[in-house]
Write an enzyme that holds these catalytic residues in place. Structure first.
Site, mmCIF file in Angstrom:
data_model
loop_
_atom_site.group_PDB
_atom_site.id
_atom_site.type_symbol
_atom_site.label_atom_id
_atom_site.label_comp_id
_atom_site.label_asym_id
_atom_site.label_seq_id
_atom_site.Cartn_x
_atom_site.Cartn_y
_atom_site.Cartn_z
ATOM 1 N N ASN A 129 -60.737 19.348 16.731
ATOM 2 C CA ASN A 129 -59.855 19.503 15.577
ATOM 3 C C ASN A 129 -60.779 19.704 14.376
ATOM 4 O O ASN A 129 -61.336 18.736 13.853
ATOM 5 C CB ASN A 129 -59.005 18.234 15.440
ATOM 6 C CG ASN A 129 -58.015 18.324 14.300
ATOM 7 O OD1 ASN A 129 -58.013 19.289 13.533
ATOM 8 N ND2 ASN A 129 -57.178 17.314 14.175
ATOM 9 N N ARG A 131 -57.287 22.774 18.030
ATOM 10 C CA ARG A 131 -56.087 22.678 17.215
ATOM 11 C C ARG A 131 -56.178 23.765 16.153
ATOM 12 O O ARG A 131 -57.167 23.834 15.420
ATOM 13 C CB ARG A 131 -56.029 21.308 16.558
ATOM 14 C CG ARG A 131 -54.795 21.129 15.736
ATOM 15 C CD ARG A 131 -54.737 19.750 15.149
ATOM 16 N NE ARG A 131 -53.497 19.594 14.405
ATOM 17 C CZ ARG A 131 -53.177 18.493 13.763
ATOM 18 N NH1 ARG A 131 -53.998 17.467 13.784
ATOM 19 N NH2 ARG A 131 -52.052 18.430 13.105
ATOM 20 N N HIS A 183 -47.285 20.176 12.161
ATOM 21 C CA HIS A 183 -47.295 18.948 12.979
ATOM 22 C C HIS A 183 -46.607 19.164 14.332
ATOM 23 O O HIS A 183 -46.138 18.210 14.968
ATOM 24 C CB HIS A 183 -46.590 17.774 12.247
ATOM 25 C CG HIS A 183 -47.392 17.199 11.122
ATOM 26 N ND1 HIS A 183 -46.828 16.805 9.936
ATOM 27 C CD2 HIS A 183 -48.714 16.966 11.000
ATOM 28 C CE1 HIS A 183 -47.763 16.341 9.126
ATOM 29 N NE2 HIS A 183 -48.931 16.438 9.757
ATOM 30 N N ARG A 213 -50.706 15.301 -1.444
ATOM 31 C CA ARG A 213 -49.898 16.522 -1.639
ATOM 32 C C ARG A 213 -48.525 16.155 -2.195
ATOM 33 O O ARG A 213 -47.962 15.124 -1.836
ATOM 34 C CB ARG A 213 -49.731 17.257 -0.307
ATOM 35 C CG ARG A 213 -51.008 17.927 0.163
ATOM 36 C CD ARG A 213 -50.830 18.537 1.543
ATOM 37 N NE ARG A 213 -51.631 17.848 2.542
ATOM 38 C CZ ARG A 213 -51.465 17.971 3.849
ATOM 39 N NH1 ARG A 213 -50.538 18.759 4.340
ATOM 40 N NH2 ARG A 213 -52.231 17.302 4.687
ATOM 41 N N GLU A 251 -51.982 14.030 19.529
ATOM 42 C CA GLU A 251 -52.079 15.493 19.505
ATOM 43 C C GLU A 251 -53.189 15.986 20.426
ATOM 44 O O GLU A 251 -53.068 17.044 21.053
ATOM 45 C CB GLU A 251 -52.326 15.952 18.062
ATOM 46 C CG GLU A 251 -51.083 15.793 17.192
ATOM 47 C CD GLU A 251 -51.380 15.404 15.759
ATOM 48 O OE1 GLU A 251 -52.245 14.521 15.539
ATOM 49 O OE2 GLU A 251 -50.754 15.967 14.846
#
Ligand code: ADP
Length: 394
Positions: free
Chosen positions: A9, A89, A177, A237, A375
């Site tokens: 990742n 990813r 996601h 964010r 993940e």
């Protein structure tokens, strides 16, 4: 022999990695501080090795150099065995890449064309792929997309009310996601098939945060849109924002696009609201009213989206909390679930505090679960499937 799969990742300043032999984790860790103060930390689950060391400036100057610095540890762990595949990813698969793919020259070009859609993530994902292709030239390389899970969501959730030409050129709600949501669905299918086919809302609450409405295992709508800025407020964010605010910042305040981007991505959310920290743990422990207000805003937006998603799904059977905050914050879960009897949802505070997997009260019609996401495991499964299909990396 069980396939050896390395999952990567790659972010702007870090590479997180997990080495699997079959479905067993052999080694896990990350290289952080790329380009600044690079650091390698890893833990082997097999030989019980731990490494926690600063890398030299040279070792941390690029993704490729960092992977090179990691190779000796991997080789030691593998004892002569090859890495069969590297699973990556990748944040954006655009309109056409709707499932994991083996990476070829053409796929790399396609992923490169998508860089403008995710300028803060995609280039780093691609740097990680380039580095891994050089370091493991014989291994199959796969790309697994955060957008793929949402690509079949309904058109009304795919579009903005902008002129159609913008939709045609790709200004759409992609949702992100997706690998996390896919993992949660697979987990429910395995462990709670009764819940897998129902009306499900998953709240992935981490540094990045989003929610997804899912029916029969299929994404119906997500809070994230064209970019990973939309929807819930996050660590730094802003989440959902009136686009008029952006126009105001650009015109009246005369900020540059870069300054606005920095403000929205790096200085907003929990950090901007509290003026203290982006970290939920720190905010939870703080006595400052601004910390409490930031948490209140976070919870308010989650509840608003939950209500909207329940309306779109025609009710709610299951709510799943996941991500660092969803999995660990007793406070956020309690506040999100408060006074939702009208939705058929009642949480059991004792179970919530005990960290149970199911935290709904016996009397609750809807189930509330806490499921750690994974993940990396999802990427491993996809990559193993591509290996099994007998393809080789070009
Ligand atoms: P990322 O999106 O970077 O993968 P994570 O899923 O690891 O992020 O989530 C990080 C967030 O989880 C941080 O805000 C952190 O404070 C929060 N978190 C982790 N543990 C706890 C805890 N015990 N209580 C409250 N928040 C927690």
């Amino acid at each position: 022999m069980a396939p050896v799969i390395l999952v990567l990742n790659s972010g702007s300043s870090s590479i997180k990695f997990t080495l699997f032999s079959g479905d067993a984790v052999q080694l896990k860790g990350q290289i952080s501080g790329l380009g600044a103060q690079p650091h390698l930390s890893l833990k082997s689950h097999v030989s019980d090795t731990r490494i926690d060391r600063a890398l030299s400036e040279e070792e941390g100057r690029s993704h490729a150099a960092a992977l090179d610095a990691l190779l000796p540890s991997l080789e030691q762990e593998l004892g002569g065995q090859d890495v069969d595949a590297v699973g990556h990813r990748v944040v954006h698969g655009g309109i056409s890449l709707t499932a994991p793919v083996r990476i070829t020259g053409e796929i790399m070009r396609e992923l490169g064309r998508l860089e403008p859609l995710a300028p803060l993530h995609q280039p780093h994902n691609l740097a990680g792929i380039e580095a891994a292709r050089a370091a493991f030239p014989k291994a199959l390389q796969s790309a697994c997309f955060d957008t793929a899970f949402h690509r079949n969501h309904p058109w009304v959730n795919d579009t903005f009310a902008l002129p159609r030409s913008l939709y045609e050129e790709g200004v759409r709600r992609y949702g992100f996601h997706g690998l996390s949501y896919e993992y949660i669905c697979a987990h429910l299918q395995q462990t709670r098939p009764d819940l897998h086919t129902g009306r499900l809302v998953v709240a992935h609450l981490g540094n990045g945060a989003s929610m997804c409405a899912i029916r029969d295992g299929q994404s119906i709508g997500s809070t994230m849109g064209f970019t990973a800025l939309d929807g819930l407020p996050m660590g730094t964010r802003c989440g959902q924002l009136d686009p008029g605010v952006v126009l105001y910042l650009l015109t009246t305040k005369g900020m540059t696009p870069e300054e606005v981007s920095d403000l929205l991505y790096k200085a907003s959310g929990l950090k901007g609201l509290s003026g203290i920290s982006q970290d939920m743990r720190t905010l939870t422990q703080s006595d400052a009213p601004e910390a409490a207000e930031a948490i209140d805003y976070f919870v308010f937006r989650i509840r608003r989206e939950l209500g909207a998603m329940a309306a779109v799904l025609g009710g709610l059977d299951t709510l799943v909390f996941t991500g660092g905050i969803g999995e660990n914050s007793v406070l956020v879960r309690r506040k999100v679930c408060a006074d939702l009897e009208w939705l058929g949802l009642t949480a059991d505070e004792a179970k919530n505090q005990a960290g149970a997997e199911e935290i709904s009260a016996v009397s609750s019609r809807a189930s509330v679960l806490v499921v750690p996401t994974n993940e990396e495991e999802m990427i491993r499964r996809h990559t193993e499937k591509l290996l099994g299909s007998g393809t080789v990396s070009a």
